[in-house]
Design a protein around this motif. Structure first.
Motif, PDB file in Angstrom:
ATOM      1  N   LYS A   7       0.839  -1.195   0.000  1.00 49.21           N
ATOM      2  CA  LYS A   7       0.000   0.000   0.000  1.00 49.21           C
ATOM      3  C   LYS A   7       0.879   1.253   0.000  1.00 49.21           C
ATOM      4  CE  LYS A   7      -3.507   0.317   2.668  1.00 49.21           C
ATOM      5  NZ  LYS A   7      -4.355   0.346   3.875  1.00 49.21           N
ATOM      6  N   LEU A   8       0.308   2.344  -0.434  1.00 48.62           N
ATOM      7  CA  LEU A   8       1.020   3.618  -0.411  1.00 48.62           C
ATOM      8  C   LEU A   8       1.261   4.048   1.031  1.00 48.62           C
ATOM      9  CD1 LEU A   8      -1.018   5.584  -3.125  1.00 48.62           C
ATOM     10  CD2 LEU A   8       1.288   4.669  -3.394  1.00 48.62           C
ATOM     11  N   THR A   9       2.441   4.560   1.301  1.00 52.86           N
ATOM     12  CA  THR A   9       2.734   5.113   2.621  1.00 52.86           C
ATOM     13  C   THR A   9       2.045   6.472   2.761  1.00 52.86           C
ATOM     14  OG1 THR A   9       4.724   6.299   1.920  1.00 52.86           O
ATOM     15  CG2 THR A   9       4.988   3.991   2.611  1.00 52.86           C
ATOM     16  N   SER A  10       2.020   6.988   3.979  1.00 47.32           N
ATOM     17  CA  SER A  10       1.430   8.310   4.215  1.00 47.32           C
ATOM     18  C   SER A  10       2.151   9.387   3.399  1.00 47.32           C
ATOM     19  CB  SER A  10       1.496   8.653   5.701  1.00 47.32           C
ATOM     20  OG  SER A  10       2.838   8.607   6.170  1.00 47.32           O
ATOM     21  N   ALA A  11       3.493   9.260   3.303  1.00 40.74           N
ATOM     22  CA  ALA A  11       4.268  10.243   2.541  1.00 40.74           C
ATOM     23  C   ALA A  11       3.934  10.173   1.057  1.00 40.74           C
ATOM     24  CB  ALA A  11       5.761   9.997   2.756  1.00 40.74           C
ATOM     25  N   GLU A  12       3.874   8.957   0.514  1.00 38.17           N
ATOM     26  CA  GLU A  12       3.564   8.782  -0.907  1.00 38.17           C
ATOM     27  C   GLU A  12       2.166   9.288  -1.223  1.00 38.17           C
ATOM     28  OE1 GLU A  12       6.291   4.733  -1.470  1.00 38.17           O
ATOM     29  OE2 GLU A  12       4.162   4.612  -0.922  1.00 38.17           O
ATOM     30  N   LEU A  13       1.196   8.927  -0.377  1.00 33.99           N
ATOM     31  CA  LEU A  13      -0.188   9.331  -0.596  1.00 33.99           C
ATOM     32  C   LEU A  13      -0.345  10.844  -0.557  1.00 33.99           C
ATOM     33  CD1 LEU A  13      -3.188   8.756  -0.935  1.00 33.99           C
ATOM     34  CD2 LEU A  13      -3.324   8.316   1.535  1.00 33.99           C
ATOM     35  N   SER A  14       0.249  11.475   0.445  1.00 31.72           N
ATOM     36  CA  SER A  14       0.102  12.925   0.596  1.00 31.72           C
ATOM     37  C   SER A  14       0.805  13.679  -0.525  1.00 31.72           C
ATOM     38  CB  SER A  14       0.642  13.379   1.959  1.00 31.72           C
ATOM     39  OG  SER A  14       2.012  13.057   2.103  1.00 31.72           O
ATOM     40  N   MET A  15       1.980  13.191  -0.950  1.00 33.45           N
ATOM     41  CA  MET A  15       2.704  13.854  -2.034  1.00 33.45           C
ATOM     42  C   MET A  15       1.957  13.721  -3.362  1.00 33.45           C
ATOM     43  SD  MET A  15       5.453  15.397  -1.031  1.00 33.45           S
ATOM     44  CE  MET A  15       6.656  15.470   0.297  1.00 33.45           C
ATOM     45  N   LEU A  16       1.390  12.560  -3.621  1.00 30.48           N
ATOM     46  CA  LEU A  16       0.609  12.351  -4.837  1.00 30.48           C
ATOM     47  C   LEU A  16      -0.650  13.207  -4.818  1.00 30.48           C
ATOM     48  CD1 LEU A  16       0.995   8.480  -5.111  1.00 30.48           C
ATOM     49  CD2 LEU A  16       1.847  10.136  -6.791  1.00 30.48           C
ATOM     50  N   TRP A  17      -1.294  13.272  -3.663  1.00 29.01           N
ATOM     51  CA  TRP A  17      -2.517  14.062  -3.512  1.00 29.01           C
ATOM     52  C   TRP A  17      -2.224  15.546  -3.769  1.00 29.01           C
ATOM     53  CZ3 TRP A  17      -4.640  18.047  -0.715  1.00 29.01           C
ATOM     54  CH2 TRP A  17      -6.024  18.115  -0.627  1.00 29.01           C
ATOM     55  N   LEU A  50       1.632  23.167 -19.704  1.00 28.16           N
ATOM     56  CA  LEU A  50       0.254  22.672 -19.689  1.00 28.16           C
ATOM     57  C   LEU A  50       0.215  21.169 -19.966  1.00 28.16           C
ATOM     58  CD1 LEU A  50      -2.723  23.438 -19.421  1.00 28.16           C
ATOM     59  CD2 LEU A  50      -2.735  23.996 -21.865  1.00 28.16           C
ATOM     60  N   SER A  51       1.011  20.718 -20.923  1.00 26.48           N
ATOM     61  CA  SER A  51       1.018  19.291 -21.263  1.00 26.48           C
ATOM     62  C   SER A  51       1.550  18.451 -20.105  1.00 26.48           C
ATOM     63  CB  SER A  51       1.863  19.049 -22.519  1.00 26.48           C
ATOM     64  OG  SER A  51       3.245  19.262 -22.273  1.00 26.48           O
ATOM     65  N   TYR A  52       2.549  18.958 -19.406  1.00 30.58           N
ATOM     66  CA  TYR A  52       3.089  18.233 -18.254  1.00 30.58           C
ATOM     67  C   TYR A  52       2.054  18.137 -17.140  1.00 30.58           C
ATOM     68  CZ  TYR A  52       7.879  18.337 -20.163  1.00 30.58           C
ATOM     69  OH  TYR A  52       9.006  18.152 -20.931  1.00 30.58           O
ATOM     70  N   SER A  53       1.330  19.225 -16.894  1.00 25.99           N
ATOM     71  CA  SER A  53       0.316  19.210 -15.837  1.00 25.99           C
ATOM     72  C   SER A  53      -0.793  18.220 -16.168  1.00 25.99           C
ATOM     73  CB  SER A  53      -0.271  20.613 -15.638  1.00 25.99           C
ATOM     74  OG  SER A  53       0.665  21.469 -15.013  1.00 25.99           O
ATOM     75  N   TYR A  54      -1.225  18.184 -17.428  1.00 25.41           N
ATOM     76  CA  TYR A  54      -2.236  17.205 -17.844  1.00 25.41           C
ATOM     77  C   TYR A  54      -1.705  15.781 -17.623  1.00 25.41           C
ATOM     78  CZ  TYR A  54      -5.736  20.224 -20.098  1.00 25.41           C
ATOM     79  OH  TYR A  54      -6.738  21.123 -20.345  1.00 25.41           O
ATOM     80  N   ASP A  55      -0.453  15.552 -17.958  1.00 23.75           N
ATOM     81  CA  ASP A  55       0.152  14.227 -17.801  1.00 23.75           C
ATOM     82  C   ASP A  55       0.192  13.820 -16.332  1.00 23.75           C
ATOM     83  OD1 ASP A  55       1.619  11.880 -18.697  1.00 23.75           O
ATOM     84  OD2 ASP A  55       3.400  12.821 -17.862  1.00 23.75           O
ATOM     85  N   HIS A  56       0.570  14.748 -15.466  1.00 22.86           N
ATOM     86  CA  HIS A  56       0.642  14.455 -14.037  1.00 22.86           C
ATOM     87  C   HIS A  56      -0.733  14.101 -13.480  1.00 22.86           C
ATOM     88  CE1 HIS A  56       4.511  17.133 -13.655  1.00 22.86           C
ATOM     89  NE2 HIS A  56       4.641  16.124 -14.505  1.00 22.86           N
ATOM     90  N   VAL A  57      -1.735  14.884 -13.853  1.00 24.60           N
ATOM     91  CA  VAL A  57      -3.097  14.647 -13.371  1.00 24.60           C
ATOM     92  C   VAL A  57      -3.595  13.276 -13.825  1.00 24.60           C
ATOM     93  CG1 VAL A  57      -5.507  15.359 -13.679  1.00 24.60           C
ATOM     94  CG2 VAL A  57      -3.756  17.064 -13.132  1.00 24.60           C
ATOM     95  N   THR A  58      -3.323  12.939 -15.071  1.00 25.39           N
ATOM     96  CA  THR A  58      -3.777  11.647 -15.596  1.00 25.39           C
ATOM     97  C   THR A  58      -3.107  10.486 -14.877  1.00 25.39           C
ATOM     98  OG1 THR A  58      -4.204  12.575 -17.800  1.00 25.39           O
ATOM     99  CG2 THR A  58      -3.895  10.191 -17.659  1.00 25.39           C
ATOM    100  N   GLN A  59      -1.793  10.570 -14.696  1.00 21.87           N
ATOM    101  CA  GLN A  59      -1.077   9.457 -14.074  1.00 21.87           C
ATOM    102  C   GLN A  59      -1.429   9.287 -12.598  1.00 21.87           C
ATOM    103  OE1 GLN A  59       2.858   8.236 -15.342  1.00 21.87           O
ATOM    104  NE2 GLN A  59       3.127  10.155 -16.436  1.00 21.87           N
ATOM    105  N   VAL A  60      -1.569  10.389 -11.871  1.00 21.81           N
ATOM    106  CA  VAL A  60      -1.938  10.286 -10.460  1.00 21.81           C
ATOM    107  C   VAL A  60      -3.371   9.772 -10.335  1.00 21.81           C
ATOM    108  CG1 VAL A  60      -2.318  11.549  -8.313  1.00 21.81           C
ATOM    109  CG2 VAL A  60      -0.319  12.080  -9.730  1.00 21.81           C
TER     110      VAL A  60
END
Length: 335
Positions: A7-17, A50-60
Motif C-alpha cells: 500500500k502507499l505510505t502516508s508520505a507517498e499518498l500525501s505527495m501524490l494528492w 500545460l502538457s506536463y500538468s495534464y500528464d501528471h493529473v492523468t497518471q496520479v
C-alpha cells in the motif's frame, strides 16, 4: 517471481494528492496564460507546462483509481474564465514559470526521497525530469529576452580562510560583518519570490469578486512589499546589487480570469512556499540580524496563511488532505 505491491505510505499518498491538486490548479492558470499570451516565443513554453500538468493529473488519477483511492476534486473549468481579458504581462508569465519550476524541482526531489514503492519513485523521477526540462527552456528564453533575474554577484575569493572570532556570527548592536555569498543568494531568492507573489496578489486584488477577498489579497501584497523592502535594505547596506521588480506589468482589467477559490488557494500555496524558503534561509544564514528578520516574517506569513485557510474553510473550499484515522472519535461512537 511475483512482485508484491504494498500500500502507499502516508508520505507517498500525501505527495501524490498534493501533486494532483497543484496540477489541476496549474492547468487552469496555464490555459488562461496560453489564451492571452501575445509573445509567440513564450507560447511553446506555456504549452509544454500545460502538457506536463495534464500528464501528471492523468497518471496520479490512474494510480489512485487502481489503489481504490477517491480522486480529489481539485480545480476545473469552473475555476477559469477563458473569455476574460489579459491581466498579467508575458514577462510575468515567464517569471511565474521560473518560480513555480523552482518550487516543482524542490517538491519532486523531496517526494522521491520519501517514497518507497518503485512505481511511485519512478513517477516522481519522471515529474522531476519534466520540470527540469521546463525550467531550463524557460530560463534560456528569459535570458534571450533579457528578463532573467540573476542573483547578485560577489568577488571571487583569492585565498582560504578560517573563522577565528565569534563576532563572525554577529549581534544586534554594532556594524555587522559583510554578507556571505550564501546569505546574499537567499536574500536574492526571497526578494524575487516576494516580487512574483506581489505581482500575482496585486492582480488578484484587482479582479476578486468579493471585497473580503480583495482586501485579503491586498493585505498579502503589502506584506510582500515589506519583505522586499527589508531584504533589499540588507543588500544595499552591504553595497550589493539586488533584483529588479516588474510590478507595473499588470493590466487595468477588472475581469477575473480565475475563481476566488482558485486565487485564494493559490495565495495559500504561495505562503507555504515562502515559509519553506525562509526556513532554508535561516538554516544557511549565520548573521543574527538575518535570522531574526526571517523569523519575524515566518510569524507574519504564518498568520496570513492561517487567515487564508480560515477563509477557505468558511467558504467550503478547503478540500481535506489525506489524514490518519481519528481513533478517539471512533471510540466515542458507541459510548
Amino acid at each position: 517471481m511475483v512482485e508484491h505491491i504494498t500500500k502507499l505510505t502516508s508520505a507517498e499518498l500525501s505527495m501524490l494528492w498534493s501533486t494532483y491538486i497543484g496540477d489541476t490548479m496549474s492547468i487552469c492558470v496555464m490555459k488562461h496564460f496560453l489564451q492571452t499570451c501575445e509573445d509567440q516565443d513564450v507560447k511553446p513554453v506555456i504549452k509544454l507546462a500545460l502538457s506536463y500538468s495534464y500528464d501528471h493529473v492523468t497518471q496520479v488519477s490512474d494510480l489512485f483509481t487502481k489503489e481504490g483511492i477517491p480522486v480529489p476534486n481539485g480545480f476545473g473549468e469552473q475555476d477559469v474564465n477563458m473569455q476574460s481579458k489579459k491581466l498579467f504581462s508575458d514577462v510575468t508569465y515567464m517569471r511565474y514559470l521560473q518560480h513555480m519550476g523552482r518550487t516543482g524541482l524542490n517538491s519532486y526531489s523531496l517526494a522521491k526521497s520519501v517514497s518507497a514503492r518503485k512505481d511511485v519513485r519512478a513517477l516522481f523521477k519522471q515529474f522531476y525530469s519534466q520540470t527540469e526540462t521546463l525550467y531550463d527552456r524557460n530560463a534560456e528564453l528569459m535570458q534571450e529576452k533579457g528578463v532573467f533575474i540573476r542573483a547578485p554577484y560577489i568577488s571571487y575569493p583569492d585565498k582560504i580562510e578560517y573563522v577565528t572570532d565569534r563576532k563572525f556570527l554577529g549581534g544586534l548592536i554594532g556594524a555587522p560583518r559583510p554578507l556571505l555569498g550564501v546569505e546574499i543568494a537567499h536574500l536574492g531568492v526571497n526578494i524575487e519570490v516576494a516580487n512574483v507573489a506581489k505581482t500575482m496578489l496585486l492582480g488578484f486584488s484587482q479582479v476578486a469578486q468579493s471585497k473580503k477577498m480583495s482586501d485579503y489579497f491586498k493585505e498579502g501584497y503589502d506584506l510582500g512589499k515589506k519583505m522586499v523592502e527589508d531584504f533589499m535594505i540588507k543588500l544595499k547596506e552591504d553595497d550589493n546589487s539586488y533584483p529588479s521588480t516588474w510590478d507595473s506589468t499588470i493590466t487595468n482589467s477588472t475581469e477575473a480570469p480565475f475563481s476566488d477559490k482558485l486565487m485564494l488557494f493559490h495565495t495559500n500555496a504561495q505562503s507555504a512556499i515562502g515559509l519553506g524558503d525562509f526556513g532554508l534561509a535561516i538554516a544557511s544564514s549565520f548573521r543574527k540580524d538575518l535570522i531574526l528578520s526571517y523569523e519575524g516574517f515566518i510569524l507574519k506569513v504564518g498568520a496570513y496563511a492561517k487567515k487564508g485557510a480560515n477563509l477557505l474553510i468558511d467558504h467550503g473550499w478547503f478540500e481535506k488532505p489525506p489524514q490518519s484515522i481519528d481513533r478517539e472519535s471512533i471510540r466515542n461512537q458507541n459510548k
